[in-house]
Design a protein around this motif. Structure first.
Motif, PDB file in Angstrom:
ATOM      1  N   LYS A 193     -13.152   7.317   3.465  1.00  0.00           N
ATOM      2  CA  LYS A 193     -12.149   7.239   2.404  1.00  0.00           C
ATOM      3  C   LYS A 193     -11.478   8.589   2.144  1.00  0.00           C
ATOM      4  O   LYS A 193     -10.314   8.647   1.720  1.00  0.00           O
ATOM      5  CB  LYS A 193     -12.800   6.725   1.126  1.00  0.00           C
ATOM      6  CG  LYS A 193     -11.825   6.489  -0.011  1.00  0.00           C
ATOM      7  CD  LYS A 193     -12.533   5.948  -1.245  1.00  0.00           C
ATOM      8  CE  LYS A 193     -11.554   5.730  -2.393  1.00  0.00           C
ATOM      9  NZ  LYS A 193     -12.252   5.222  -3.605  1.00  0.00           N
ATOM     10  N   HIS A 201      -0.661   6.888  -2.150  1.00  0.00           N
ATOM     11  CA  HIS A 201       0.517   6.705  -1.319  1.00  0.00           C
ATOM     12  C   HIS A 201       1.301   8.010  -1.284  1.00  0.00           C
ATOM     13  O   HIS A 201       1.036   8.942  -2.053  1.00  0.00           O
ATOM     14  CB  HIS A 201       1.392   5.567  -1.860  1.00  0.00           C
ATOM     15  CG  HIS A 201       1.987   5.840  -3.209  1.00  0.00           C
ATOM     16  ND1 HIS A 201       1.238   5.785  -4.371  1.00  0.00           N
ATOM     17  CD2 HIS A 201       3.247   6.175  -3.589  1.00  0.00           C
ATOM     18  CE1 HIS A 201       2.002   6.078  -5.406  1.00  0.00           C
ATOM     19  NE2 HIS A 201       3.223   6.318  -4.966  1.00  0.00           N
ATOM     20  N   PHE A 230      -4.430   9.585   7.738  1.00  0.00           N
ATOM     21  CA  PHE A 230      -4.226   9.000   6.411  1.00  0.00           C
ATOM     22  C   PHE A 230      -4.159   7.475   6.500  1.00  0.00           C
ATOM     23  O   PHE A 230      -4.817   6.765   5.715  1.00  0.00           O
ATOM     24  CB  PHE A 230      -2.931   9.549   5.802  1.00  0.00           C
ATOM     25  CG  PHE A 230      -2.530   8.889   4.517  1.00  0.00           C
ATOM     26  CD1 PHE A 230      -3.172   9.212   3.329  1.00  0.00           C
ATOM     27  CD2 PHE A 230      -1.520   7.941   4.492  1.00  0.00           C
ATOM     28  CE1 PHE A 230      -2.813   8.595   2.136  1.00  0.00           C
ATOM     29  CE2 PHE A 230      -1.144   7.322   3.303  1.00  0.00           C
ATOM     30  CZ  PHE A 230      -1.793   7.659   2.119  1.00  0.00           C
ATOM     31  N   ALA A 231      -3.379   6.962   7.442  1.00  0.00           N
ATOM     32  CA  ALA A 231      -3.241   5.512   7.585  1.00  0.00           C
ATOM     33  C   ALA A 231      -4.568   4.863   7.965  1.00  0.00           C
ATOM     34  O   ALA A 231      -4.935   3.809   7.413  1.00  0.00           O
ATOM     35  CB  ALA A 231      -2.179   5.188   8.633  1.00  0.00           C
ATOM     36  N   GLY A 235      -7.571   6.079   7.379  1.00  0.00           N
ATOM     37  CA  GLY A 235      -8.472   6.179   6.231  1.00  0.00           C
ATOM     38  C   GLY A 235      -8.164   5.130   5.184  1.00  0.00           C
ATOM     39  O   GLY A 235      -9.077   4.544   4.584  1.00  0.00           O
ATOM     40  N   ARG A 236      -6.884   4.863   4.934  1.00  0.00           N
ATOM     41  CA  ARG A 236      -6.494   3.864   3.940  1.00  0.00           C
ATOM     42  C   ARG A 236      -6.929   2.463   4.357  1.00  0.00           C
ATOM     43  O   ARG A 236      -7.223   1.615   3.506  1.00  0.00           O
ATOM     44  CB  ARG A 236      -4.978   3.910   3.729  1.00  0.00           C
ATOM     45  CG  ARG A 236      -4.499   3.009   2.609  1.00  0.00           C
ATOM     46  CD  ARG A 236      -3.113   3.386   2.137  1.00  0.00           C
ATOM     47  NE  ARG A 236      -2.116   3.302   3.203  1.00  0.00           N
ATOM     48  CZ  ARG A 236      -0.854   3.694   3.057  1.00  0.00           C
ATOM     49  NH1 ARG A 236      -0.451   4.236   1.920  1.00  0.00           N
ATOM     50  NH2 ARG A 236      -0.005   3.586   4.059  1.00  0.00           N
ATOM     51  N   ASP A 237      -6.990   2.223   5.675  1.00  0.00           N
ATOM     52  CA  ASP A 237      -7.436   0.919   6.169  1.00  0.00           C
ATOM     53  C   ASP A 237      -8.950   0.825   6.292  1.00  0.00           C
ATOM     54  O   ASP A 237      -9.469  -0.212   6.728  1.00  0.00           O
ATOM     55  CB  ASP A 237      -6.807   0.632   7.537  1.00  0.00           C
ATOM     56  CG  ASP A 237      -5.323   0.318   7.432  1.00  0.00           C
ATOM     57  OD1 ASP A 237      -4.861  -0.012   6.324  1.00  0.00           O
ATOM     58  OD2 ASP A 237      -4.621   0.407   8.462  1.00  0.00           O
ATOM     59  N   SER A 286      -7.935   9.257   3.202  1.00  0.00           N
ATOM     60  CA  SER A 286      -6.806   8.581   2.540  1.00  0.00           C
ATOM     61  C   SER A 286      -6.475   9.197   1.183  1.00  0.00           C
ATOM     62  O   SER A 286      -5.628   8.683   0.459  1.00  0.00           O
ATOM     63  CB  SER A 286      -7.108   7.091   2.355  1.00  0.00           C
ATOM     64  OG  SER A 286      -8.193   6.902   1.449  1.00  0.00           O
ATOM     65  N   SER A 346       0.826  -1.209   0.000  1.00  0.00           N
ATOM     66  CA  SER A 346       0.000   0.000   0.000  1.00  0.00           C
ATOM     67  C   SER A 346       0.858   1.256   0.000  1.00  0.00           C
ATOM     68  O   SER A 346       0.543   2.251  -0.665  1.00  0.00           O
ATOM     69  CB  SER A 346      -0.918   0.008   1.227  1.00  0.00           C
ATOM     70  OG  SER A 346      -1.856  -1.041   1.182  1.00  0.00           O
ATOM     71  N   PRO A 403      -1.793  14.587   2.071  1.00  0.00           N
ATOM     72  CA  PRO A 403      -3.228  14.457   2.394  1.00  0.00           C
ATOM     73  C   PRO A 403      -3.800  15.791   2.870  1.00  0.00           C
ATOM     74  O   PRO A 403      -4.003  16.033   4.062  1.00  0.00           O
ATOM     75  CB  PRO A 403      -3.240  13.394   3.501  1.00  0.00           C
ATOM     76  CG  PRO A 403      -1.915  13.544   4.172  1.00  0.00           C
ATOM     77  CD  PRO A 403      -0.942  13.937   3.089  1.00  0.00           C
TER      78      PRO A 403
END
Length: 472
Positions: free
Chosen positions: A347, A27, A337-338, A340-342, A350, A18, A359
């Motif tokens: 969303k 990313h 950010f982390a 949100g990505r998970d 992220s 990721s 971000p």
């Protein structure tokens, strides 16, 4: 994915994929070397503690506050080695949240994430409130004017005002800089850190001329209990170690860069803390620290009989605390950010701006939260809340070393904690001991925050988690 239910874990391979954008998601750019990353750690640490916390800790510990700084430095040193191993092995955004997701499980990671959100948000608020004090002192020293109390004190202060306008202005300036991207923010922070270290060096030299050995008597008026009581506010200042790891996804050659940056930042911070604490206590009686605003500047004025050194220090403090607030807000945006990505947050958290590769939505959301808090809440109500978040992060990182050594012995580790497992266990025990020194009312506030987190996890995070989606 490993584990089931509330303890399902995200694989480290998936996290690294990721971070490279291999899963098609957003990313961050790997643009930081050792020096800017080390300056992130120093920038997030030196400023809060040495410029503000003396007035909170010396009344508790007396001159023995020097031992308090040393104790925290030793405990932080144990944890720094753990951070160096984990952050270089799992070089992604999210710090202790991401490490918990890889080692302990989703729900514990979610709770840790909310502790970090509290830690960084409140830390940025506290430092911006402290910055307002030094800015007001600087205006007084240079121009003989002060911002009216109604516009420089929060509505919840013991002597309430309407809004802490300088604190809000600082947060707005940090917001503008962070929206320009991580590389520009890191460059600006490095410049500010160099200035603050030079100013603190000046303080140590000048304060030495007012050094009086009698100021160290009685050395520990409250005994070891006073020394221990001063530990939680000082722990608040060591957030910089965690700030280094939040930039793990933006570090070049993380296996080499991150351990060097974390250990280097710790050594610089601890050395300056002890030197300044010795100089300050030697130049001013312990009883004079209580309730003292812009304390180091006052000490220089008393020692020299001139306002010029105090003005120089106030300028340094204004620049210094700017960098602390900048990096703590930065850390908050990377935690969001982390998560949100998970899928643990919506969303939108992220998403990365295509121009700055940052971000930016997180920057705006964080700055609004920090600005509202800083505008209303006094600094003395904020210290211990941050300490809880810092301690939680330290414990999780130390535990992650042990868990990953047992569950993933095959991982390539660019750095390994020496004297394993003694040092990680010692770090956990020491942090738990410091946690017992945090006032009970602070634990009630944190408990309320975590109840809110659990409600949000049940309502959103559990169903929208990427691990839940993958399992379907």
């Amino acid at each position: 994915m490993a584990g089931t239910g509330l303890l399902r874990r995200k694989s480290i391979d998936a996290m690294i994929a990721s971070s490279r954008g291999e899963d098609g998601g957003a990313h961050l750019e790997r643009s930081m070397g050792v020096f800017p990353l080390m300056m992130f750690g120093v920038g997030a640490t030196i400023g809060t503690g040495i410029f503000f916390v003396m007035s909170e800790t010396v009344p508790e510990a007396g001159p023995a506050v020097i031992f308090s700084f040393v104790i925290v430095g030793v405990i932080a040193g144990l944890t720094a080695l753990c951070y160096a191993e984990v952050a270089s092995t799992v070089p992604v955004s999210g710090s202790a949240y991401s490490y918990a997701m890889a080692s302990i499980g989703e729900l514990p990671a979610y709770i840790v994430g909310w502790c970090l959100i509290l830690e960084y948000g409140v830390a940025a608020s506290a430092t911006s409130v402290g910055w307002a004090e030094y800015f007001n002192q600087l205006l007084d020293d240079v121009f003989g004017v002060r911002i009216p109390h109604a516009l420089s004190a929060g509505a919840l202060a013991d002597d309430p005002g309407v809004v802490n306008l300088p604190a809000v202005v600082l947060v707005a300036l940090c917001c503008v800089l962070l929206l320009r991207g991580a590389r520009e923010s890191a460059r600006a922070n490095a410049i500010m850190v160099c200035i603050k270290l030079a100013v603190l060096g000046l303080f140590v030299v000048v304060a030495a001329f007012g050094f009086t050995s009698g100021h160290f008597t009685p050395f520990a008026p409250e005994g070891f209990s006073g020394v221990a009581a001063a530990l939680p506010p000082i722990f608040f200042t060591f957030i910089g170690l965690d700030a280094c790891s939040t930039a793990g996804e933006e570090a070049r050659d993380p296996g080499r860069t991150i351990p060097r940056a974390i250990v280097g930042a710790l050594l610089i911070v601890t050395a300056f803390y002890v030197l300044v604490a010795v100089a300050a206590v030697g130049a001013q009686q312990a009883g004079s620290f209580e309730g003292q605003e812009a304390g180091l500047a006052v000490i220089l004025s008393d020692v020299t009989g001139s306002d010029i050194p105090a003005i120089v220090l106030s300028v340094g403090a204004v620049i210094s605390v700017f960098s602390v607030t900048l990096v703590t807000i930065y850390g908050q945006t990377r935690i969001l950010f982390a998560m949100g990505r998970d899928g643990m947050l919506p969303k939108a958290f992220s998403e990365v701006d295509s121009r700055t590769l940052s971000p930016n939505k997180n920057v705006v959301v964080t700055c609004v939260f920090v600005g509202l808090l800083a505008s209303t809440v006094p600094i003395d109500k904020l210290w211990d809340l941050v300490s809880i978040g810092t301690l939680a992060a330290f414990i999780v990182v130390s535990a992650t070393v042990i868990i990953l050594r047992r569950t993933r012995p095959d991982l390539e580790r660019a750095f390994e904690v020496p004297l394993y497992p003694f040092l990680p266990i010692a770090s956990i025990v020491a942090c738990l001991w410091v946690a017992t020194k945090v006032p009970g009312e602070t634990w009630f506030l944190v408990a309320g925050w975590l109840v809110l987190a659990l409600v949000l996890y049940a309502a959103y995070g559990r169903r929208h988690s990427v691990l839940a989606v993958t399992r379907k």
